[in-house]
Write an enzyme that holds these catalytic residues in place. Structure first.
Site, mmCIF file in Angstrom:
data_model
loop_
_atom_site.group_PDB
_atom_site.id
_atom_site.type_symbol
_atom_site.label_atom_id
_atom_site.label_comp_id
_atom_site.label_asym_id
_atom_site.label_seq_id
_atom_site.Cartn_x
_atom_site.Cartn_y
_atom_site.Cartn_z
ATOM 1 N N SER A 143 -3.279 -2.645 2.894
ATOM 2 C CA SER A 143 -4.434 -2.952 2.051
ATOM 3 C C SER A 143 -5.427 -3.746 2.886
ATOM 4 O O SER A 143 -5.051 -4.396 3.872
ATOM 5 C CB SER A 143 -3.996 -3.797 0.844
ATOM 6 O OG SER A 143 -5.121 -4.309 0.141
ATOM 7 N N TYR A 156 0.290 -11.376 -2.432
ATOM 8 C CA TYR A 156 -0.011 -9.961 -2.205
ATOM 9 C C TYR A 156 -0.511 -9.736 -0.781
ATOM 10 O O TYR A 156 -0.038 -8.831 -0.080
ATOM 11 C CB TYR A 156 -1.058 -9.478 -3.212
ATOM 12 C CG TYR A 156 -1.444 -8.028 -3.043
ATOM 13 C CD1 TYR A 156 -0.529 -7.011 -3.315
ATOM 14 C CD2 TYR A 156 -2.720 -7.669 -2.610
ATOM 15 C CE1 TYR A 156 -0.868 -5.674 -3.155
ATOM 16 C CE2 TYR A 156 -3.072 -6.336 -2.450
ATOM 17 C CZ TYR A 156 -2.146 -5.344 -2.721
ATOM 18 O OH TYR A 156 -2.481 -4.021 -2.556
#
Length: 249
Positions: A143, A156
């Site tokens: 990501s 995350y």
């Protein structure tokens, strides 16, 4: 059809929706043979049937990526059905963003299990057969959050940075071993998927709802995955970032 994708056997985790579903459709259009994996059997069955009705080749196996045994069974299913594994796309992931003072420790644990251990179990499941045939490709979905961090993204971002580090380390090891195994890290920005549905922190949801730019579509990441796979064996696309044009972070 892409000459370098046609007849390649691709294992795809997180295939039941979002980037996974979009990637399945993209690769089938280019002649790949798919082994679809996710936890939701109804979605997997529907997608597999759709592919077969349109003349493509696909099988599915209900799989929890946090189980090493289930990931090994997934790889074995691919080998038994197709005789080889050419590509693994480690796509399954969770994104329950939260501020750390909310102490959503169970959600932290789930992210670590899916986003990091799931990737490792996938690598462990396919690496022996890829090394044996001296070719293969492992694509790990990281990501943009693996390159940066912001409020509410600490855990995350940590998991997605780990994916990048693990993949780069694997790249170096396989280059040293001259195994012809390619590795690719793909880091999407904001994509229109179900991932935000896992967020339980109301403050995070409120800030996300105020976002003014339009997320990109799963098909945009799917075409990036296709591009990485279709390169000649001697060309490895090691890392790609894909953001909406208007996304700043």
């Amino acid at each position: 059809m892409s000459v370098n994708i046609e007849d390649k056997v691709v294992i795809l985790t997180g295939a039941s929706s979002g980037i996974g579903e979009g990637t399945a459709k993209e690769l089938i259009e280019n002649g790949a043979k798919l082994v679809l994996a996710a936890r939701r059997e109804d979605r997997l069955k529907e997608l597999t049937n759709e592919i077969k009705e349109n003349g493509g080749e696909a099988i599915y196996k209900v799989t929890d990526v946090t189980s090493r045994e289930q990931m090994e069974d997934l790889a074995q299913t691919a080998l038994e059905h197709y005789g080889k594994i050419d590509v693994l796309v480690n796509n399954a992931g969770l994104m329950p963003l939260s501020f750390m003072n909310k102490l959503k420790v169970d959600e932290w644990d789930k992210m670590i299990d899916v986003n990091i251990k799931g990737v490792l179990y996938g690598v462990a499941a396919v690496l022996p057969s890829m090394r044996e045939k001296q070719s293969g490709q492992i694509i790990n979905i990281s990501s943009v959050a693996g390159h940066t961090v912001g409020p509410g993204m600490s855990v995350y971002s940590g998991t997605k940075h780990a994916v990048r580090v693990i993949t780069e380390g694997l790249r170096q090891e396989e280059a040293l071993a001259e195994s012809n195994i390619r590795t690719t890290i793909i880091s999407p920005g904001m994509v229109e998927t179900e991932l935000p549905q896992t967020i339980t922190d109301d403050d995070i949801l409120q800030s996300m709802n105020s976002t003014e730019f339009t997320p990109i579509k799963p098909k945009d990441i799917a075409s990036t995955i296709r591009y990485a796979i279709e390169q000649p064996q001697e060309v490895a696309i090691n890392e790609i970032l894909v953001r909406p044009t208007a996304q700043q972070g």
